[in-house]
Design an enzyme around this catalytic site. Structure first.
Site: not given
Length: 149
Positions: A9, A57, A85, A91, A102, A115
């Site tokens: 992103k 959002f 994943r 997330t 992350r 993503h």
């Protein structure tokens, strides 16, 4: 072999983390079959995140994704969707395990860097949305014999 869609992103691109993301997927043994830097149109962003259209959002998510180019990728390998994943992490970066993308680099759920497709149907539709068939390379890495029986 299974294919999955992964997108770095705008925050990941701006922070110079594209190479780190690619390195982690390559180190896992996945084969990169599609890669491009994309200035995302509003239409593409709305299609990609259409499942969130009714969420509060949605508008800010679309604005974020179109703000700076993203890096779209297709990775191939055994169990690619589930493994991606795990490599990506939860997330919410504050809940993501250390060692995940992350968990190591994220600090805010609204800027969670990356993503990844969440299942086979989603992977197929996201790959088709972001890539034409001619943009996907069919090749065999020299390391294949060292990865799979």
């Amino acid at each position: 072999m299974e294919r999955t869609f992964v997108m770095v992103k705008p925050d990941g691109v701006q922070r110079g983390l594209v190479g780190d993301v690619i390195r982690r997927f390559e180190a896992k043994g996945f084969k990169l079959v599609g890669l491009k830097l994309v200035s995302v149109s509003r239409e593409l962003a709305e299609q990609h995140y259409g499942v969130h259209r009714e969420r509060p959002f949605f508008g800010s998510l679309v604005e974020f994704i179109i703000s700076v180019p993203v890096v779209a990728m297709v990775w191939e390998g055994k169990g690619a969707i589930a493994a991606a994943r795990k490599i990506i992490g939860a997330t919410n970066p504050l809940e993501a395990e250390p060692g995940t993308i992350r968990g190591d680099f994220g600090v805010d759920i609204g800027r969670n860097l990356i993503h990844g497709s969440d299942g086979p149907d989603t992977a197929a539709s996201e790959i088709a949305l972001w890539f034409s068939e001619s943009e996907l390379a069919n090749w065999e890495p020299a390391t294949k014999a060292w990865l799979y029986e």
